[in-house]
Structures are given as C-alpha cells and as structure tokens.
Design a protein around this motif. Structure first.
Motif, short mmCIF file in Angstrom:
data_model
loop_
_atom_site.label_atom_id
_atom_site.label_comp_id
_atom_site.label_asym_id
_atom_site.label_seq_id
_atom_site.Cartn_x
_atom_site.Cartn_y
_atom_site.Cartn_z
N GLY A 214 -0.71 -7.61 -14.93
CA GLY A 214 -1.30 -6.29 -15.09
C GLY A 214 -2.08 -5.88 -13.86
O GLY A 214 -2.00 -4.73 -13.41
N VAL A 215 -2.85 -6.81 -13.29
CA VAL A 215 -3.61 -6.53 -12.08
C VAL A 215 -2.67 -6.16 -10.94
O VAL A 215 -2.91 -5.20 -10.20
CB VAL A 215 -4.48 -7.76 -11.70
N GLN A 216 -1.59 -6.91 -10.80
CA GLN A 216 -0.64 -6.62 -9.73
C GLN A 216 0.05 -5.28 -9.95
O GLN A 216 0.36 -4.57 -8.99
CB GLN A 216 0.38 -7.76 -9.63
N GLY A 217 0.29 -4.92 -11.23
CA GLY A 217 0.86 -3.62 -11.53
C GLY A 217 -0.07 -2.48 -11.14
O GLY A 217 0.36 -1.48 -10.58
N ILE A 237 5.42 5.26 -12.29
CA ILE A 237 4.52 4.48 -13.15
C ILE A 237 5.28 3.73 -14.24
O ILE A 237 5.05 2.53 -14.48
CB ILE A 237 3.44 5.39 -13.78
N HIS A 238 6.19 4.39 -14.92
CA HIS A 238 6.87 3.75 -16.05
C HIS A 238 7.77 2.60 -15.63
O HIS A 238 8.11 1.74 -16.46
CB HIS A 238 7.68 4.79 -16.83
N SER A 239 8.13 2.52 -14.34
CA SER A 239 8.98 1.43 -13.89
C SER A 239 8.26 0.09 -13.94
O SER A 239 8.91 -0.97 -13.97
CB SER A 239 9.47 1.70 -12.46
N PHE A 240 6.93 0.11 -13.96
CA PHE A 240 6.17 -1.13 -14.01
C PHE A 240 6.03 -1.68 -15.43
O PHE A 240 5.67 -2.85 -15.62
CB PHE A 240 4.75 -0.92 -13.44
N LEU A 241 6.31 -0.85 -16.43
CA LEU A 241 5.96 -1.22 -17.80
C LEU A 241 6.86 -2.25 -18.48
O LEU A 241 6.34 -3.14 -19.16
CB LEU A 241 5.89 0.05 -18.66
N PRO A 242 8.21 -2.17 -18.36
CA PRO A 242 9.04 -3.11 -19.12
C PRO A 242 8.67 -4.59 -18.92
O PRO A 242 8.47 -5.30 -19.92
CB PRO A 242 10.46 -2.79 -18.64
N PRO A 243 8.55 -5.08 -17.68
CA PRO A 243 8.21 -6.51 -17.55
C PRO A 243 6.82 -6.84 -18.07
O PRO A 243 6.58 -7.97 -18.52
CB PRO A 243 8.30 -6.76 -16.04
N LEU A 244 5.91 -5.87 -18.07
CA LEU A 244 4.57 -6.12 -18.59
C LEU A 244 4.59 -6.23 -20.11
O LEU A 244 4.03 -7.17 -20.69
CB LEU A 244 3.60 -5.02 -18.16
N PHE A 245 5.25 -5.29 -20.78
CA PHE A 245 5.30 -5.31 -22.23
C PHE A 245 6.06 -6.53 -22.77
O PHE A 245 5.81 -6.99 -23.88
CB PHE A 245 5.92 -4.02 -22.77
N GLU A 246 6.98 -7.03 -21.95
CA GLU A 246 7.77 -8.18 -22.38
C GLU A 246 7.14 -9.52 -22.00
O GLU A 246 7.68 -10.58 -22.32
CB GLU A 246 9.17 -8.09 -21.76
N GLU A 252 -0.47 -12.34 -25.58
CA GLU A 252 -1.76 -13.02 -25.60
C GLU A 252 -2.90 -12.00 -25.66
O GLU A 252 -3.91 -12.21 -26.37
CB GLU A 252 -1.91 -13.89 -24.35
N GLY A 253 -2.76 -10.89 -24.94
CA GLY A 253 -3.79 -9.86 -24.97
C GLY A 253 -3.98 -9.27 -26.36
O GLY A 253 -5.12 -9.05 -26.81
N VAL A 254 -2.88 -9.05 -27.07
CA VAL A 254 -2.96 -8.52 -28.44
C VAL A 254 -3.59 -9.55 -29.37
O VAL A 254 -4.47 -9.23 -30.19
CB VAL A 254 -1.56 -8.12 -28.94
N MET A 255 -3.15 -10.81 -29.27
CA MET A 255 -3.69 -11.86 -30.14
C MET A 255 -5.18 -12.07 -29.89
O MET A 255 -5.96 -12.28 -30.83
CB MET A 255 -2.93 -13.17 -29.90
N ALA A 256 -5.60 -12.01 -28.63
CA ALA A 256 -7.01 -12.17 -28.31
C ALA A 256 -7.83 -11.05 -28.92
O ALA A 256 -8.95 -11.28 -29.41
CB ALA A 256 -7.20 -12.21 -26.80
N MET A 257 -7.28 -9.84 -28.92
CA MET A 257 -7.98 -8.71 -29.52
C MET A 257 -8.10 -8.91 -31.04
O MET A 257 -9.18 -8.72 -31.61
CB MET A 257 -7.23 -7.41 -29.21
N VAL A 258 -7.00 -9.30 -31.68
CA VAL A 258 -6.98 -9.50 -33.14
C VAL A 258 -7.94 -10.63 -33.54
O VAL A 258 -8.68 -10.53 -34.52
CB VAL A 258 -5.56 -9.80 -33.62
N GLU A 259 -7.93 -11.71 -32.74
CA GLU A 259 -8.75 -12.88 -33.07
C GLU A 259 -10.16 -12.81 -32.49
O GLU A 259 -10.95 -13.73 -32.65
CB GLU A 259 -8.03 -14.15 -32.56
N ARG A 260 -10.45 -11.71 -31.81
CA ARG A 260 -11.78 -11.46 -31.24
C ARG A 260 -12.25 -12.61 -30.37
O ARG A 260 -13.33 -13.18 -30.55
CB ARG A 260 -12.79 -11.19 -32.37
N ARG A 261 -11.42 -12.95 -29.41
CA ARG A 261 -11.73 -14.02 -28.47
C ARG A 261 -11.33 -13.58 -27.07
O ARG A 261 -10.65 -12.56 -26.89
CB ARG A 261 -10.99 -15.30 -28.84
#
Length: 268
Positions: A214-217, A237-246, A252-261
């Motif tokens: 994400g930082v490199q994007g 901008i949208h050309s950077f998104l597919p490899p990031l979402f995949e 891990e970012g979503v799980m960390a948000m859900v698990e509040r860690r």
C-alpha cells in the motif's frame, strides 16, 4: 533502535545499518561538514540501491553524523569530474537526487540539522518526509559559485514553494532558516535542535509498520502525478488496485480491524 540491527562496514563515507524494517543511512564525512565528494555520491547511490533491492527493508532514514547535515558539493574534489559521469546513474542504480537511473519505489525520510546547502536541499526535495532541527541554515547557492542547481531544485523547489516564493532564493543563493523552509513547504516539520533524528525515526517506524504494498502504491501514484501531471495520475489510480485487493496484506488489514489489533503486514 531494535536489538536485531545489523551494520554494514563496507562504506567509508557513510554508515549503513539495518534496524528491523528500517534502513539507516548516515552521512559520515564530519571533518568536511559532510560535503559530497565523488566517493560519497557513489556510496549513497549504492546504499539506496541496496535498500531498494532488500525486500525486508520498508523505509530508509537518511541522517548526518556531526553538527551539520551537509555543506553541499565538494567542488574542489568534483571540479574535474563533473563531466565524467559522477552524476550519471544507470538503470540498475538509484540516483539519490532522482534525476537519472532506476526510480525508487520505497519511502525515504530525511533528518537535517545545522548547515544544509545545495545538494542537501535537493536530497531533501527528492525524499518523502523531512524533519529539520530549528538550528538549520539553508542556501541554494549555486549561482554564487558560477553554476546552477542540477539536482532537481529548479523543478522541485518551485513545485513545493511556488514560483514567486522560490525564485528569490534560487536566483540569488541567499540563505534562509528552518522557519522559512517550513513556510516554503520544503520540510515536513521543524523540531528543537537535537530532536530531529528521534522524530524522523519515529515516523520511519510508523511507515515501516504500514502495509508495504500500500505504501509503495501511494508513492507510485503520487510520483506519477508529480512527473506526468494530475490528469495522467488520476487516470492511472485504478491500475494499482487489483494487486492490492488480492494481497494477503489486504486480508490481514481487514482481520486486524475486526479483531481490534495491530496489523502484522508481510508485504505480500
């Protein structure tokens, strides 16, 4: 700094240390106020290239040993070398000033103190975050030496400060202080003398904990805008998104948000 830091002793004009995910690069020609001679230029390029190519490293911090960041170029040593490729970098080398060579893809933080002249300002302008001590004195003084800035200031200084604010300093070479550099948009923050390294290290640590892809994007899109204009960057901008979402890091970012860690990003 962490306990798993490693030193590289192969540099003579620099110190190079790996501290976890951070690459620490220290200008170390203190007896010459860290002025850039041909050897320091080559070694800084190598240090940044090593950082770029090491997948474990996520952020670089450039700082200076001694009281001063740099007096600029060592023109006495460089005088007979300027036309011999000392500033020519090929596609396998990172140019510290971002004019030629391989384009870096990872962030660079810079901490400056004391004297920061000419090439030092241009090194700052080619970085992503700059922390300045309040004792800094700056000057883009090439016109007082019979030459002109050639490390990017004619473009980046103007882009940061605006034409009318930049030109009085570029056209005269007159000095300015840290508060003025802050007002001109050349630095991210000004801190009390002696605190610049610690503040820069804190920011480098925060960057190194963020998702590397994400930082490199972010960097790639921002640099696209700087080099090619806003319209081109927006269209890409949208050309950077597919490899990031995949990526695993997105999960891990979503799980960390859900698990509040705190997320533990791997860069994949």
């Amino acid at each position: 700094m962490s306990n798993n830091s490693q030193n590289n002793t192969s540099f003579t004009r620099l110190t190079y240390q790996q501290d976890g995910h951070i690459c620490l690069i220290g200008l170390n020609r203190v007896d010459k106020r860290n002025a850039f001679d041909s050897h320091m230029i080559a070694q800084l390029s190598k240090a940044l290239t090593d950082y770029e190519e090491d997948s474990n490293l996520r952020c670089a911090l450039i700082f200076a040993h001694g009281e001063h960041f740099t007096a600029g170029l060592d023109l006495m040593e460089l005088q007979d070398k300027l036309d011999k490729g000392v500033f020519a970098f090929d596609e396998s080398q990172i140019d510290p000033w971002g004019i030629s060579g391989k384009l870096r893809t990872k962030p660079v933080v810079v901490a400056v103190q004391g004297t920061c002249f000419t090439a030092g300002i241009e090194l700052m302008l080619n970085s992503d975050v700059v922390i300045a001590s309040d004792d800094c004195n700056f000057a883009q003084m090439e016109v007082q030496r019979g030459i002109m800035p050639f490390g990017g200031a004619t473009v980046r200084f103007v882009a940061a400060a605006g034409w009318q604010k930049a030109m009085p300093y570029l056209l005269t070479g007159k000095p300015f202080d840290a508060a003025t550099a802050d007002k001109l948009g050349l630095v991210s923050d000004v801190v009390p003398k002696g605190e610049q390294y610690n503040r820069a290290y804190e920011l480098a640590t925060e960057i190194s904990k963020a998702a590397p892809l994400g930082v490199q994007g972010v960097l790639a899109s921002a640099l696209d805008g700087a080099r090619n204009g806003a319209d081109s960057a927006m269209a890409n901008i949208h050309s950077f998104l597919p490899p990031l979402f995949e990526s695993e890091d997105a999960s891990e970012g979503v799980m960390a948000m859900v698990e509040r860690r705190e997320a533990n990003f791997k860069g994949r």
